[in-house]
Design a protein around this motif. Structure first.
Motif, PDB file in Angstrom:
ATOM      1  N   ASN A  92       0.814  -1.218   0.000  1.00 39.52           N
ATOM      2  CA  ASN A  92       0.000   0.000   0.000  1.00 39.52           C
ATOM      3  C   ASN A  92       0.847   1.266   0.000  1.00 39.52           C
ATOM      4  OD1 ASN A  92      -1.580  -2.203   1.645  1.00 39.52           O
ATOM      5  ND2 ASN A  92      -3.086  -0.839   0.724  1.00 39.52           N
ATOM      6  N   VAL A  93       0.267   2.321  -0.595  1.00 38.26           N
ATOM      7  CA  VAL A  93       0.814   3.672  -0.514  1.00 38.26           C
ATOM      8  C   VAL A  93      -0.356   4.595  -0.205  1.00 38.26           C
ATOM      9  CG1 VAL A  93       2.052   5.532  -1.672  1.00 38.26           C
ATOM     10  CG2 VAL A  93       2.636   3.139  -2.178  1.00 38.26           C
ATOM     11  N   VAL A  94      -0.288   5.254   0.954  1.00 38.19           N
ATOM     12  CA  VAL A  94      -1.329   6.175   1.384  1.00 38.19           C
ATOM     13  C   VAL A  94      -0.667   7.503   1.721  1.00 38.19           C
ATOM     14  CG1 VAL A  94      -3.123   6.646   3.103  1.00 38.19           C
ATOM     15  CG2 VAL A  94      -2.765   4.299   2.296  1.00 38.19           C
ATOM     16  N   ASP A  95      -1.114   8.553   1.071  1.00 41.03           N
ATOM     17  CA  ASP A  95      -0.553   9.891   1.298  1.00 41.03           C
ATOM     18  C   ASP A  95       0.972   9.890   1.213  1.00 41.03           C
ATOM     19  OD1 ASP A  95      -3.143  10.872   1.694  1.00 41.03           O
ATOM     20  OD2 ASP A  95      -3.069  10.491   3.849  1.00 41.03           O
ATOM     21  N   GLY A  96       1.506   9.150   0.248  1.00 41.27           N
ATOM     22  CA  GLY A  96       2.951   9.090   0.031  1.00 41.27           C
ATOM     23  C   GLY A  96       3.704   8.153   0.957  1.00 41.27           C
ATOM     24  N   VAL A  97       3.007   7.529   1.890  1.00 42.41           N
ATOM     25  CA  VAL A  97       3.641   6.615   2.847  1.00 42.41           C
ATOM     26  C   VAL A  97       3.472   5.182   2.347  1.00 42.41           C
ATOM     27  CG1 VAL A  97       3.633   5.746   5.226  1.00 42.41           C
ATOM     28  CG2 VAL A  97       3.219   8.180   4.773  1.00 42.41           C
ATOM     29  N   ILE A  98       4.588   4.487   2.199  1.00 44.41           N
ATOM     30  CA  ILE A  98       4.585   3.094   1.755  1.00 44.41           C
ATOM     31  C   ILE A  98       4.548   2.189   2.973  1.00 44.41           C
ATOM     32  CG2 ILE A  98       5.890   1.297   0.556  1.00 44.41           C
ATOM     33  CD1 ILE A  98       7.246   3.608  -1.035  1.00 44.41           C
ATOM     34  N   PHE A  99       3.631   1.202   2.948  1.00 45.54           N
ATOM     35  CA  PHE A  99       3.650   0.168   3.979  1.00 45.54           C
ATOM     36  C   PHE A  99       3.205  -1.156   3.385  1.00 45.54           C
ATOM     37  CE2 PHE A  99      -0.538   2.060   4.354  1.00 45.54           C
ATOM     38  CZ  PHE A  99      -1.412   1.016   4.668  1.00 45.54           C
ATOM     39  N   ASP A 100       3.701  -2.218   3.978  1.00 42.51           N
ATOM     40  CA  ASP A 100       3.479  -3.563   3.466  1.00 42.51           C
ATOM     41  C   ASP A 100       3.191  -4.480   4.652  1.00 42.51           C
ATOM     42  OD1 ASP A 100       3.585  -6.086   2.364  1.00 42.51           O
ATOM     43  OD2 ASP A 100       5.524  -5.784   1.365  1.00 42.51           O
ATOM     44  N   LEU A 101       1.912  -4.664   4.949  1.00 46.00           N
ATOM     45  CA  LEU A 101       1.520  -5.455   6.118  1.00 46.00           C
ATOM     46  C   LEU A 101       1.928  -6.917   6.016  1.00 46.00           C
ATOM     47  CD1 LEU A 101      -2.053  -4.001   6.808  1.00 46.00           C
ATOM     48  CD2 LEU A 101       0.094  -3.419   7.945  1.00 46.00           C
ATOM     49  N   THR A 102       2.287  -7.378   4.815  1.00 43.40           N
ATOM     50  CA  THR A 102       2.637  -8.791   4.647  1.00 43.40           C
ATOM     51  C   THR A 102       4.093  -9.020   4.249  1.00 43.40           C
ATOM     52  OG1 THR A 102       1.898  -8.880   2.342  1.00 43.40           O
ATOM     53  CG2 THR A 102       0.245  -9.366   4.057  1.00 43.40           C
ATOM     54  N   SER A 103       4.941  -8.040   4.428  1.00 49.07           N
ATOM     55  CA  SER A 103       6.351  -8.177   4.038  1.00 49.07           C
ATOM     56  C   SER A 103       7.093  -9.234   4.850  1.00 49.07           C
ATOM     57  CB  SER A 103       7.078  -6.839   4.177  1.00 49.07           C
ATOM     58  OG  SER A 103       7.058  -6.392   5.525  1.00 49.07           O
ATOM     59  N   GLU A 104       6.616  -9.556   6.030  1.00 54.39           N
ATOM     60  CA  GLU A 104       7.300 -10.537   6.883  1.00 54.39           C
ATOM     61  C   GLU A 104       7.390 -11.913   6.241  1.00 54.39           C
ATOM     62  OE1 GLU A 104       6.159  -9.551  11.335  1.00 54.39           O
ATOM     63  OE2 GLU A 104       4.458  -9.458   9.963  1.00 54.39           O
ATOM     64  N   GLN A 105       6.513 -12.214   5.285  1.00 52.52           N
ATOM     65  CA  GLN A 105       6.536 -13.529   4.650  1.00 52.52           C
ATOM     66  C   GLN A 105       7.851 -13.804   3.929  1.00 52.52           C
ATOM     67  OE1 GLN A 105       4.073 -14.043   0.949  1.00 52.52           O
ATOM     68  NE2 GLN A 105       3.438 -11.956   1.491  1.00 52.52           N
ATOM     69  N   PHE A 106       8.586 -12.760   3.598  1.00 51.46           N
ATOM     70  CA  PHE A 106       9.844 -12.923   2.874  1.00 51.46           C
ATOM     71  C   PHE A 106      11.037 -13.193   3.795  1.00 51.46           C
ATOM     72  CE2 PHE A 106       7.075 -10.586   0.017  1.00 51.46           C
ATOM     73  CZ  PHE A 106       7.169 -11.378  -1.111  1.00 51.46           C
ATOM     74  N   LEU A 107      10.791 -13.160   5.101  1.00 45.71           N
ATOM     75  CA  LEU A 107      11.814 -13.468   6.100  1.00 45.71           C
ATOM     76  C   LEU A 107      13.077 -12.666   5.835  1.00 45.71           C
ATOM     77  CD1 LEU A 107      11.140 -17.308   6.147  1.00 45.71           C
ATOM     78  CD2 LEU A 107      10.192 -15.598   7.695  1.00 45.71           C
ATOM     79  N   ASP A 108      14.222 -13.322   5.686  1.00 50.61           N
ATOM     80  CA  ASP A 108      15.495 -12.619   5.493  1.00 50.61           C
ATOM     81  C   ASP A 108      15.577 -11.866   4.165  1.00 50.61           C
ATOM     82  OD1 ASP A 108      16.318 -13.546   7.940  1.00 50.61           O
ATOM     83  OD2 ASP A 108      17.414 -15.251   7.111  1.00 50.61           O
ATOM     84  N   LYS A 109      14.780 -12.247   3.176  1.00 50.54           N
ATOM     85  CA  LYS A 109      14.809 -11.582   1.874  1.00 50.54           C
ATOM     86  C   LYS A 109      14.009 -10.280   1.870  1.00 50.54           C
ATOM     87  CE  LYS A 109      15.447 -15.844  -0.690  1.00 50.54           C
ATOM     88  NZ  LYS A 109      14.902 -16.750  -1.700  1.00 50.54           N
ATOM     89  N   ALA A 110      13.285  -9.974   2.955  1.00 49.09           N
ATOM     90  CA  ALA A 110      12.463  -8.761   3.005  1.00 49.09           C
ATOM     91  C   ALA A 110      13.300  -7.507   2.781  1.00 49.09           C
ATOM     92  CB  ALA A 110      11.710  -8.675   4.334  1.00 49.09           C
ATOM     93  N   LYS A 111      14.539  -7.537   3.207  1.00 53.02           N
ATOM     94  CA  LYS A 111      15.417  -6.364   3.042  1.00 53.02           C
ATOM     95  C   LYS A 111      15.732  -6.084   1.573  1.00 53.02           C
ATOM     96  CE  LYS A 111      19.663  -9.033   3.883  1.00 53.02           C
ATOM     97  NZ  LYS A 111      19.127 -10.152   3.199  1.00 53.02           N
ATOM     98  N   ASP A 112      15.511  -7.073   0.699  1.00 56.53           N
ATOM     99  CA  ASP A 112      15.800  -6.924  -0.720  1.00 56.53           C
ATOM    100  C   ASP A 112      14.600  -6.450  -1.542  1.00 56.53           C
ATOM    101  OD1 ASP A 112      18.389  -7.882  -0.229  1.00 56.53           O
ATOM    102  OD2 ASP A 112      17.736  -9.964  -0.469  1.00 56.53           O
ATOM    103  N   LEU A 113      13.445  -6.282  -0.902  1.00 57.66           N
ATOM    104  CA  LEU A 113      12.253  -5.857  -1.630  1.00 57.66           C
ATOM    105  C   LEU A 113      12.415  -4.414  -2.107  1.00 57.66           C
ATOM    106  CD1 LEU A 113       9.478  -7.363   0.672  1.00 57.66           C
ATOM    107  CD2 LEU A 113      10.405  -8.313  -1.455  1.00 57.66           C
TER     108      LEU A 113
END
Length: 153
Positions: A92-113
């Protein structure tokens, strides 16, 4: 003391507030995440990922239905990024703010998103709600959230 979340953008969503009163008690993305923690399940997971879903990795396969539900509540846009398996991952992007409520599924690879906001998503596209199973999972998570929120009244 504020709870420490692990989803992408969690430190920046404090000013995002609901645009609907359909879900009592869900005022911020933190509130939505807290409710969904107990709603996400193997049944709401994308079918191709169900074998990998666990309670410990509860956000696995929940991205599009969660992102579109967050859009219903907070407005903004849903974007996607390509994934290694040929699919897309929604956020999601709301008012210019990016957030991803499900990013944890990528575990250690989340930092590469890469959240570059180039692939704007439309829920009625072939990728999303034209698929009956995805619409059914979205309706399920939406109905369960409504049930949980109205109990809290």
């Amino acid at each position: 003391m504020q709870k420490i979340y692990q989803f992408y953008g969690w430190k920046n969503v404090g000013d995002i507030v609901e645009k609907t009163d359909e879900y009592p008690g869900v005022h911020t993305p933190y509130d939505l995440y807290d409710r969904l923690e107990n709603i996400w399940s193997a049944e709401t997971c994308a079918p191709r990922m169900r074998q990998d879903w666990t309670r410990e990795n509860k956000t696995m396969g929940q991205c599009s239905i969660t992102a579109f539900l967050a859009q219903d509540i907070f407005g903004g846009n849903v974007f996607a990024m390509p994934t290694d398996n040929g699919g897309v991952h929604c956020y999601n992007v709301v008012d210019g703010v990016i957030f991803d409520l499900t990013s944890e599924q990528f575990l250690d690879k989340a930092k590469d998103l890469v959240y570059d906001m180039t692939l704007l998503q439309d829920r009625e596209s072939d990728l999303h709600f034209k698929k009956d199973e995805k619409r059914a999972r979205y309706e399920s998570i939406k109905n369960e959230l409504a049930r949980v929120c109205h109990i809290e009244r």
